[in-house]
Design a protein around this motif. Structure first.
Motif, short mmCIF file in Angstrom:
data_model
loop_
_atom_site.label_atom_id
_atom_site.label_comp_id
_atom_site.label_asym_id
_atom_site.label_seq_id
_atom_site.Cartn_x
_atom_site.Cartn_y
_atom_site.Cartn_z
N GLU A 1 -7.12 -7.73 13.22
CA GLU A 1 -7.33 -6.57 14.09
C GLU A 1 -8.45 -5.91 14.22
OE1 GLU A 1 -5.49 -7.28 11.38
OE2 GLU A 1 -3.51 -7.87 12.22
N ARG B 1 0.83 -1.23 0.17
CA ARG B 1 -0.20 -0.16 -0.10
C ARG B 1 1.07 1.20 -0.16
NH1 ARG B 1 -3.65 -1.69 4.87
NH2 ARG B 1 -1.65 -2.59 5.26
N ARG C 1 1.66 3.75 8.86
CA ARG C 1 2.34 3.29 7.64
C ARG C 1 2.63 4.49 6.70
NH1 ARG C 1 2.46 -1.98 5.88
NH2 ARG C 1 2.13 -3.39 7.54
N CYS D 1 -5.12 -7.92 7.46
CA CYS D 1 -6.15 -7.00 8.46
C CYS D 1 -7.31 -7.68 8.67
CB CYS D 1 -6.47 -5.67 7.56
SG CYS D 1 -4.90 -4.81 7.31
N CYS E 1 -2.31 1.65 12.79
CA CYS E 1 -1.33 1.04 12.02
C CYS E 1 -1.26 1.70 10.62
CB CYS E 1 -1.64 -0.86 11.94
SG CYS E 1 -0.75 -1.34 10.36
N LEU E 2 -2.31 1.75 10.00
CA LEU E 2 -2.31 2.30 8.73
C LEU E 2 -1.99 3.77 8.58
CD1 LEU E 2 -3.03 1.43 6.09
CD2 LEU E 2 -5.41 2.14 6.07
N CYS F 1 -6.23 -1.10 13.42
CA CYS F 1 -6.07 -1.29 12.21
C CYS F 1 -5.78 0.22 11.50
CB CYS F 1 -7.30 -1.84 11.59
SG CYS F 1 -6.92 -2.34 9.83
FE1 FES Z 1 -5.16 -3.12 9.20
FE2 FES Z 1 -2.49 -2.79 9.38
S1 FES Z 1 -3.78 -4.07 10.38
S2 FES Z 1 -3.94 -1.61 8.16
#
Ligand code: FES
Ligand code: SAM
Length: 339
Positions: free
Chosen positions: A305, A270, A317, A302, A313-314, A310
């Motif tokens: 979670e 992603r 990232r 995903c 985490c995103l 989630c």
């Molecule tokens: Fe869902 Fe990373 S655990 S975006």
């Protein structure tokens, strides 16, 4: 489209890293000019995995007896939106198989209850092929956007991906109806689906140019163990990234997600998608107990979670590559109207 098929072939197959780096940089530069460092997000609610269709690639096809079926009712869907709203989502995407259990009236009731509770949010539907009158009813109930990947713009290819009871003509009809009604409309295709050729990809790009969608969803094909295509290879990361860049360059203001499938074939998929020109991410808002059941392909990420986890985490990232997920409906705005 200025691109000739030979040029497309070169861009998608060359091993010259300077050429491919430049392609991705150019696409990201265009996205930066239009969207800055903002990445839009949509909360995906996979509300049913019942489906009357039997697409050969899809893990929730009706003949997959191994699929454990589920449906979310209106209250459960609103619960997902409640969670999502708190976390900053301002678009909810209701996606599911083609499931007649949800009549047009029920779909309208679901859409209007979300819009009543959250008037500042957009609702996107992704529930397959319907009559124009149904699309109109959903639109009048408040739906803003509709995602319906065309899957392939090559009729012969379409027929190899779907049984006889589906037709490319109807798929196209749906997309043009959606546009005519006034939806922000999304088409798209899988990269590396079985029997895909350079010619079919070229037709996909020409189709995008003709339809002029507001959104384009592309992601790699990934095999599912209980489908006809279980022994085919997944689509490639690199080809998907290059196509994201080409689509961004072709249609600078388009809303272009870095999909979950891209994150599934590579741990940084992603992020790489964003750096190649994507500007949307669509994390899952479905309750954790149904996530694994919406298995379109194997090893989907995903699925374990909690929603907040989630989202966190995103967020991390995206920040790690210098971008920010924003709390915004993230509507399509044509370039000429942008401030
Ligand atoms: Fe869902 Fe990373 S655990 S975006
Ligand atoms: N029923 C709706 C429709 O047909 O548009 C929405 C749900 S459908 C499962 C959503 C998308 O998942 C499809 O358009 C297809 O491109 C994608 N998909 C299905 N199986 C896949 C696979 N094996 N690999 C990658 N993507 C897949």
């Amino acid at each position: 489209m200025n691109l000739k098929i030979e040029e497309l072939n070169y861009l998608l197959t060359t091993k010259n890293e300077e050429v491919t780096d430049n392609l991705k940089k150019k696409a990201r530069g265009i996205a930066d000019d239009i969207f800055g460092k903002k990445i839009y997000t949509r909360g995906l609610i996979e509300f049913t995995n019942y489906c009357k269709n039997n697409c050969y690639y899809c893990g929730i096809r009706r003949e997959n007896k191994g699929a454990i079926r589920y449906r979310l009712d209106r209250k459960e869907i609103i619960n997902c939106c409640d969670n999502g709203y708190q976390l900053g989502f301002r678009t909810f995407v209701l996606q599911g198989g083609e499931d007649a259990y949800y009549t047009d009236d029920e779909v309208c009731a679901i859409v209007s209850s979300i819009k009543e509770k959250y008037p500042d949010c957009a609702v996107t539907l992704s529930i397959g092929e319907k009559k124009k009158a149904s699309y109109l009813a959903f639109f009048n109930a408040g739906a803003d956007r509709y995602l319906l990947r065309h899957e392939t713009a090559d009729k012969k290819h379409y027929e190899r991906l779907h049984p006889d009871d589906m037709s490319f003509e109807n798929r196209k009809r749906c997309l043009y109806d959606l546009k005519e009604i006034g939806y922000q409309t999304g088409c798209g295709f899988m990269v590396g689906s079985p029997y895909q050729t350079m010619e079919s990809i070229y037709k996909d790009l020409r189709f995008i140019e003709d339809l002029q969608p507001e959104m384009v969803g592309i992601g790699p094909f990934i095999p599912h163990k209980d489908t006809e295509f279980k022994n085919y290879r997944a689509g490639s990361l690199e080809m998907t990234l290059r196509l994201l860049s080409i689509i961004r360059i072709m249609k600078p203001d388009v809303l272009l997600p870095a999909t979950t499938a891209l994150g599934t074939i590579h741990p940084m998929g992603r992020e790489m998608g964003i750096l190649a020109g994507a500007n949307v991410v669509m994390p899952n808002l479905s309750p954790v107990n149904v996530r694994k059941k919406y298995a379109l392909y194997d090893n989907k990420i995903c699925t374990g979670e909690e929603v907040a986890e989630c989202r966190g985490c995103l967020d991390g990232r995206i920040k790690s590559i210098g971008y920010n997920i924003v709390t915004d409906r993230g509507d399509y705005v044509p370039i000429k109207n942008k401030k």
